[in-house]
Write a protein that holds these residues in place. Structure first.
Motif: not given
Length: 396
Positions: A36-43, A179-180, A211-216, A372-375
């Protein structure tokens, strides 16, 4: 039309990626460990039904609009009026504006997501059949994970999808890849289910940069906006406010400086209330942050967990302002050089909280870094896909 476009996209990607050799076939039809794929924010694809006359005259009304196809073509102001959430101080909850309803069409089908093309192609390459042993669960990413977990309709759809997969795949439990901002949404869903249900229906949870605990990054976009959305719109979304750094995990971390004051993370509501010259949105944002900062974050779901994230990339994580008007650009910006380009290292590494309880429970746990692999590249990287494939093979 959206469905045809998504199907065409998958077919084209299949052809384009055929020569990349992402991996040999892992399973044949009827034997693959379900995914089961659950996308990230805006996905996730969102459907907005806008009643006539409920938004400014310059904005479309009396029709159905889809994100991203239609919403992305609107002006910033119309995006705000249609996609915003309204925070109710009396109940500490949000809702869509009067006359606007939001839903997630095609739930369970791959075209409910607008960010799953590469992983979908990878699954096909490994022997999966979309709609039989590989599914996608869209959700209203404007909402906080706990809000979705408490939504009876969404809980019911997720539960039915997973149980139906179990029944149709000879009793094989599902593996949830996300993701995310998707992983905290999945986590809240799992923690709301009985332990016996999780033990029966869930094989593993595979968060990519959860993104379990929040991000800058959230702090910056809420203040200045992003390339896709205005700051005013993002400030109204409880899911994005929820994504600000959680004080108990970032205790003492300093994020902002104004003349005469430096604000650590636990003083962020005061910072928002006191330093927004000419803007009445920031005091409201401070109230929202008081609510969502206190939400539970790292409960252990008692399933196998395989965490993945990028590292060794730069992210902004400190902002100094020449005045108390934080809507103006900062004069100095600090950096974290060990992020995935979007989320702090401490956020990505928060999966480590589960290593001990997993060991005690006799469950599998892993935390894999990809320098080196970005978000954004994590869900497109052949290296990451090959690793996910190796994880899924454990459940053959």
């Amino acid at each position: 039309q959206c469905e045809r476009r998504m199907l065409r996209s998958v077919v084209l990607l299949c052809a384009a990626l055929a020569s990349l050799a992402l991996g040999s076939r892992m399973c044949v039809r009827g034997t693959c460990p379900p995914v089961l794929w659950v996308p990230g924010f805006g996905g996730s694809l969102l459907q907005f039904d806008v009643a006539a006359g409920c938004v400014p005259a310059a904005c479309p009304s009396g029709e159905t609009l889809f994100y991203p196809r239609d919403i992305s073509q609107l002006t910033e102001e119309c995006q705000y009026w249609i996609s915003r959430l309204v925070f109710d101080r009396a109940t500490n909850t949000t809702h869509s504006p009067d006359g606007v309803t939001c839903s997630t069409p095609y739930f369970g089908r791959w075209n409910s997501t607008c960010s799953g093309e590469f992983i979908g192609v990878s699954l096909l390459d490994w022997g999966y059949t979309l709609g039989e042993d590989a599914f996608a669960a869209g959700y209203d990413w404007r909402l906080a994970p706990e809000t979705l977990a408490a939504d009876a309709a969404w809980q019911s759809k997720m539960t039915e999808l997973i149980e139906q997969s179990f029944a149709n795949n000879d009793g094989r439990p599902i593996n949830i890849i996300s993701h995310s901002n998707g992983p905290p949404t999945v986590l809240a869903f799992l923690l709301a289910k009985p332990a016996a249900w999780r033990a029966k229906f869930i094989n593993s949870f595979i968060p990519l940069s959860g993104n379990f605990i929040g991000q800058s990054n959230t702090v910056e976009s809420i203040t200045f906006g992003s390339s896709a959305w205005s700051a005013k719109t993002m400030r109204s979304w409880e899911g994005w406010v929820w994504s600000m750094p959680a004080p108990r995990y970032y205790q003492g971390r300093q994020y902002f400086a104004t003349p005469g004051a430096i604000y650590p993370v636990d003083a962020m509501p005061d910072f928002l209330r006191n330093n927004a010259t000419g803007s009445n949105e920031f005091p409201l944002l401070g109230d929202m942050w008081d609510v969502y900062a206190a939400s539970p974050r790292m409960g252990y779901p008692n399933v196998d967990i395989h965490c993945i994230h990028g590292t060794e990339l730069e992210i902004n994580n400190f902002w100094s302002f020449a005045s108390n008007d934080i809507t103006q650009q900062p004069t100095q910006i600090g950096h974290d050089y060990n992020s995935d380009g979007n989320q702090d290292y401490i956020d990505n590494h928060s999966c480590g909280y589960w290593e001990e309880p997993a060991t005690v429970a006799g469950k599998l746990f892993s935390l894999r870094e990809f320098p080196g692999i970005s978000h954004g590249e994590e869900i497109k990287s052949p290296q990451v896909m090959a690793y996910i494939k190796s994880v899924l093979e454990k459940y053959m």
